[in-house]
Design a protein around this motif. Structure first.
Motif, PDB file in Angstrom:
ATOM      1  N   ALA A  65      35.239  26.720  40.962  1.00 57.65           N
ATOM      2  CA  ALA A  65      36.058  27.767  41.579  1.00 57.65           C
ATOM      3  C   ALA A  65      36.521  28.780  40.541  1.00 57.65           C
ATOM      4  CB  ALA A  65      37.262  27.149  42.289  1.00 57.65           C
ATOM      5  N   SER A  66      36.993  28.300  39.370  1.00 54.19           N
ATOM      6  CA  SER A  66      37.437  29.227  38.330  1.00 54.19           C
ATOM      7  C   SER A  66      36.288  30.103  37.867  1.00 54.19           C
ATOM      8  CB  SER A  66      37.963  28.472  37.103  1.00 54.19           C
ATOM      9  OG  SER A  66      39.198  27.901  37.368  1.00 54.19           O
ATOM     10  N   PHE A  67      35.111  29.482  37.699  1.00 53.43           N
ATOM     11  CA  PHE A  67      33.982  30.214  37.145  1.00 53.43           C
ATOM     12  C   PHE A  67      33.340  31.136  38.184  1.00 53.43           C
ATOM     13  CE2 PHE A  67      29.704  31.011  35.732  1.00 53.43           C
ATOM     14  CZ  PHE A  67      29.827  31.132  34.366  1.00 53.43           C
ATOM     15  N   ALA A  71      37.052  35.297  40.075  1.00 49.86           N
ATOM     16  CA  ALA A  71      36.923  36.734  39.848  1.00 49.86           C
ATOM     17  C   ALA A  71      36.611  37.451  41.160  1.00 49.86           C
ATOM     18  CB  ALA A  71      35.844  37.010  38.807  1.00 49.86           C
ATOM     19  N   GLY A  72      35.814  36.802  42.032  1.00 48.47           N
ATOM     20  CA  GLY A  72      35.495  37.395  43.330  1.00 48.47           C
ATOM     21  C   GLY A  72      36.724  37.535  44.203  1.00 48.47           C
ATOM     22  N   LEU A  73      37.577  36.516  44.144  1.00 51.07           N
ATOM     23  CA  LEU A  73      38.812  36.523  44.924  1.00 51.07           C
ATOM     24  C   LEU A  73      39.730  37.661  44.461  1.00 51.07           C
ATOM     25  CD1 LEU A  73      39.599  34.446  47.066  1.00 51.07           C
ATOM     26  CD2 LEU A  73      40.898  33.227  45.342  1.00 51.07           C
ATOM     27  N   VAL A  83      48.096  36.092  41.570  1.00 50.80           N
ATOM     28  CA  VAL A  83      48.739  34.787  41.746  1.00 50.80           C
ATOM     29  C   VAL A  83      47.839  33.667  41.259  1.00 50.80           C
ATOM     30  CG1 VAL A  83      50.353  35.192  43.617  1.00 50.80           C
ATOM     31  CG2 VAL A  83      48.003  34.657  44.165  1.00 50.80           C
ATOM     32  N   TYR A  84      46.516  33.821  41.429  1.00 53.09           N
ATOM     33  CA  TYR A  84      45.622  32.740  40.987  1.00 53.09           C
ATOM     34  C   TYR A  84      45.592  32.666  39.461  1.00 53.09           C
ATOM     35  CZ  TYR A  84      44.295  32.506  45.812  1.00 53.09           C
ATOM     36  OH  TYR A  84      44.355  32.365  47.158  1.00 53.09           O
ATOM     37  N   LEU A  85      45.615  33.833  38.802  1.00 52.77           N
ATOM     38  CA  LEU A  85      45.633  33.858  37.335  1.00 52.77           C
ATOM     39  C   LEU A  85      46.914  33.226  36.808  1.00 52.77           C
ATOM     40  CD1 LEU A  85      44.418  37.519  36.906  1.00 52.77           C
ATOM     41  CD2 LEU A  85      43.110  35.483  36.335  1.00 52.77           C
ATOM     42  N   THR A 298      41.734  35.726  31.034  1.00 49.76           N
ATOM     43  CA  THR A 298      42.053  37.142  30.836  1.00 49.76           C
ATOM     44  C   THR A 298      40.801  37.999  30.989  1.00 49.76           C
ATOM     45  OG1 THR A 298      41.812  36.832  28.454  1.00 49.76           O
ATOM     46  CG2 THR A 298      44.051  36.805  29.339  1.00 49.76           C
ATOM     47  N   THR A 299      39.612  37.377  30.877  1.00 50.62           N
ATOM     48  CA  THR A 299      38.381  38.130  31.097  1.00 50.62           C
ATOM     49  C   THR A 299      38.111  38.308  32.587  1.00 50.62           C
ATOM     50  OG1 THR A 299      37.522  37.093  29.101  1.00 50.62           O
ATOM     51  CG2 THR A 299      35.938  38.249  30.468  1.00 50.62           C
ATOM     52  N   ALA A 300      38.469  37.268  33.372  1.00 54.17           N
ATOM     53  CA  ALA A 300      38.177  37.302  34.809  1.00 54.17           C
ATOM     54  C   ALA A 300      38.722  38.553  35.522  1.00 54.17           C
ATOM     55  CB  ALA A 300      38.676  36.023  35.483  1.00 54.17           C
ATOM     56  N   PRO A 301      39.990  38.960  35.295  1.00 55.62           N
ATOM     57  CA  PRO A 301      40.461  40.155  35.994  1.00 55.62           C
ATOM     58  C   PRO A 301      39.705  41.418  35.580  1.00 55.62           C
ATOM     59  CG  PRO A 301      42.109  39.376  34.432  1.00 55.62           C
ATOM     60  CD  PRO A 301      41.068  38.320  34.529  1.00 55.62           C
ATOM     61  N   ALA A 302      39.255  41.463  34.309  1.00 52.93           N
ATOM     62  CA  ALA A 302      38.470  42.621  33.879  1.00 52.93           C
ATOM     63  C   ALA A 302      37.135  42.639  34.624  1.00 52.93           C
ATOM     64  CB  ALA A 302      38.239  42.567  32.370  1.00 52.93           C
ATOM     65  N   LEU A 303      36.494  41.465  34.659  1.00 50.67           N
ATOM     66  CA  LEU A 303      35.226  41.357  35.368  1.00 50.67           C
ATOM     67  C   LEU A 303      35.402  41.706  36.845  1.00 50.67           C
ATOM     68  CD1 LEU A 303      32.321  40.499  34.721  1.00 50.67           C
ATOM     69  CD2 LEU A 303      32.899  38.226  35.567  1.00 50.67           C
ATOM     70  N   ALA A 304      36.529  41.251  37.442  1.00 53.51           N
ATOM     71  CA  ALA A 304      36.801  41.525  38.851  1.00 53.51           C
ATOM     72  C   ALA A 304      36.852  43.029  39.096  1.00 53.51           C
ATOM     73  CB  ALA A 304      38.119  40.877  39.264  1.00 53.51           C
TER      74      ALA A 304
END
Lengths: 599, 81
Positions: A65-67, A71-73, A83-85, A298-304
């Protein structure tokens, strides 16, 4: 359909090679760390260095889910996705400060061990073991499903075959190597998954932010956010960076609380701290773990943000070149396969494979041969009725036209994330069934060899059940996950916390608190989602009557109720016996047997 | 025995302070105050992002990392005494 065929694309060859190499490494490590004692099987002999345990904890913690999904969410929810971060990392702070060091000092193998001894009650031990099994099974089925999806999309194998291959892999390093095998494969898996997540993010950041290779900085300093807000507003979705567009303030608050408290109570992460040498090492390994986790989080929101921009920008006003009617693998369902090209006339090849995987559909409703991504009344896209959130991470490298080997690396990383979490969860299931229930109640005098064999049989049993739910997932996965988090928040967290920090908490108080928390949370979630989980029921039994809080966030209220009930009941019932008070004193002491060494 | 009580008291104080920071950053700045960082009608920006959005998606996580390491260092220091 075929796993072995000659019609492989370069991406599939790369995927095949990467997956083959990493699986060979996992098997080798599992074989090298085969174990002979239960202490090695359940807690890796308590000799894992702090930094290695940090990496293993990070891999254990970051699931499919994290991977794949997070980011999709965030990409879909915009600012509210934060909230997920904050929830998943902030819960980790609670775990590191309030639970991990003391449970390590306690020094037995499992969470039910602690609950059973601290509350001098066999009932409490059984309740804790059953909760641990339920929470872990819910999770592990999702991981197996993740493995199946990666296999079906990248190697065009049927989902069941992917799940079975995943089951065999986990079985190999978990059954032979136990916690020791799991720990060292998780260390390797962390490095694979973080590389697989960072490389595409860095490349896309360079493309979109005018050459900035650090995604975290790129999203902040470049004008990508401004551009995305403009595009998003034009299509009717409003500013991406505006808060409270998909949830109101109270629900964001409660969901954040439930995610944090639930995460802190997840048993498979707690047991990782049993594997290090000392209390001090437990504190440092918590630090390393959150540092490793933060790299991805911290990378996930950038990727999102980049993915949202890329997908809207490339699909909106894309031209329809061709529409073919095709049949799905089941031989019955028909669907329209769209061939698209972008505004400049370049073919958009990536859309086809995702349509075949049934994660993306188009419908040119107004017949103008141009795709519109405007917002509909229901909040979806006008001419893309299905755009699965899960494809955002998996498809982003293709959308950005990256090399086939990068795409293959992402698939390998997704597998590493799913397998590492699955292994940790299966160990909890095994220890709960074999150690907390069977050996404790049925055969307390079993020989070491027999105990080890029971543990291994329990892991195989867990793998088979998880695989079954991976192949035939119940239709209400998100409700069950909400339940698992709510349950962990309303039972484990307050009970363990008060067990350490309040000497006066008695058996009666803890049991009453757990029951009240469990029943309140359970009834609220089931009542609100009855129409989704019970066949034949058309409507929920009741609405969100408690201040309009959604079922996903209700765990925070259950947790508070548990605290209050436990505290009050404990004051009116006999205090814990002397041995238990001594146990608490011992858990609170700093005392490492050895003087602290440099980490 | 007295040492033990003092050690535990210090531990509680350290945890309380760190968790106060934790709550202010996440529940405070990340949720309750997320849209309150304004000068007049304009968002306060960090780079090109509104400050509240940046705290919720980046800043809070950096603070969490610091908090967990701070706890490990502070407890080392207390245990040395």
């Amino acid at each position: 359909m075929p796993l072995l065929a000659l019609s492989y694309s370069p991406t599939m060859w790369w995927t095949f090679a990467f997956v083959g190499i990493t699986f060979a490494v996992y098997i080798y490590i599992g074989w090298r760390s085969r174990v002979k004692e239960t202490k090695e099987f359940y807690v890796a002999g308590q000799g894992v260095p702090a930094i290695a345990n940090g990496a293993a904890t990070a891999a254990d913690w970051m699931s499919a889910a994290s991977f794949i999904s997070m980011a999709g969410l965030i990409s879909t929810m915009g600012s509210d996705g934060s909230v997920y971060l904050m929830g998943w990392t902030g819960g980790y702070v609670l775990l590191a400060l309030l639970l991990a060091p003391y449970l390590r000092k306690f020094g037995k193998y499992t969470v039910p061990d602690f609950v059973g001894e601290r509350y001098y009650s066999e009932t409490a031990r059984v309740v804790a073991a059953i909760c641990a099994i339920f929470v872990s099974l819910t999770y592990v089925a999702g991981q197996m499903r993740g493995v199946g999806i990666v296999f079906s999309r990248f190697l065009e194998a049927p989902i069941w075959l992917g799940v079975v291959i995943g089951m065999v892999m986990v079985a190999f390093f978990a059954v032979i190597g136990g916690m020791k095998g799991i720990t060292w494969t998780q260390v390797v898996q962390y490095f694979i998954l973080i590389l697989a997540f960072m490389i595409p993010a860095v490349v896309i950041s360079v493309q979109l932010t005018g050459g900035n290779p650090i995604p975290q900085v790129g999203m902040t300093t470049s004008d990508i956010a401004v551009e995305l807000n403009k595009l998003s507003t034009e299509l009717g979705f409003g500013n991406y960076t505006d808060p409270f567009t998909s949830l109101d303030r109270l629900n964001v608050f409660c969901l954040l609380g439930a995610l944090m408290l639930g995460t802190a109570g997840l048993p498979h992460v707690i047991v990782r701290f049993y594997t290090v040498g000392s209390v001090r090492a437990a504190r440092y390994s918590a630090g390393w773990a959150i540092l490793f986790i933060a790299l991805l989080y911290t990378t996930a929101p950038a990727l999102a943000m980049f993915a949202r921009y890329n997908i809207l920008n490339s699909l909106h006003n894309a031209k329809v070149v061709d529409v073919k009617e095709e049949t799905r693998a089941d031989g019955l369902t028909k669907y329209d396969l769209y061939t698209l090209e972008d505004k400049e006339g370049n073919p958009l090849q990536w859309v086809e494979s995702w349509q075949r995987a049934d994660l993306l559909t188009f419908e040119d409703t107004n017949g103008d041969r141009v795709i519109s991504m405007r917002k509909t009344k229901e909040g979806g896209f006008a001419e893309a009725p299905k755009l699965d959130k899960d494809i955002i991470v998996l498809a982003t490298p293709e959308v950005a036209n990256l090399s086939p080997w990068v795409i293959a690396l992402v698939a390998t990383g997704g597998l590493a994330a799913a397998l590492s979490t699955a292994a940790g969860l299966l160990l909890v299931i095994s220890s709960s069934i074999a150690h907390d229930l069977y050996v404790h109640f049925v055969e307390p005098n079993a020989t070491e060899a027999k105990k080890l064999m029971i543990g291994r049989i329990a892991i195989i049993g867990g793998i088979i059940i998880a695989g079954y739910f991976g192949i035939y997932p119940p239709g209400f996965v998100s409700e069950v996950v909400a339940f698992a988090f709510g349950l962990a928040a309303a039972t484990f967290f307050p009970t363990i916390l008060l067990g350490i920090f309040d000497k006066r908490t008695s058996r009666e108080g803890a049991v009453a608190g757990m029951i009240v928390g469990l029943v309140f949370t359970g009834v609220y979630i089931v009542g609100n989602t009855a129409h989704k989980i019970i066949p034949g029921i058309e409507e929920p039994f009741f609405g969100q009557w408690f201040f309009g809080i959604k079922p996903q966030g209700i765990g925070v209220v259950g947790c508070l109720l548990n605290f209050v009930v436990t505290f009050v009941v404990s004051r009116f019932t006999p205090p814990p016996p002397k041995e238990v008070v001594e146990l608490i004193e011992r858990v609170r002491e700093p005392g490492d047997a050895q003087p602290p060494t440099k980490t | 025995m007295k040492d033990k009580a003092a050690y535990w008291r210090k531990n509680i104080i350290i945890i309380s302070c760190l968790l106060a920071v934790w709550a202010i950053v996440s529940f405070g700045c990340g949720v309750l105050l997320i849209d309150k960082f304004k000068t007049g009608d304009d968002d306060i920006l960090i780079g090109q992002l509104p400050l509240g959005f940046w705290i919720a998606q980046q800043g809070s996580i950096y603070v969490f990392v610091v908090l967990v390491f701070a706890y490990a260092f502070l407890m080392d220091w207390v245990e040395k005494e």
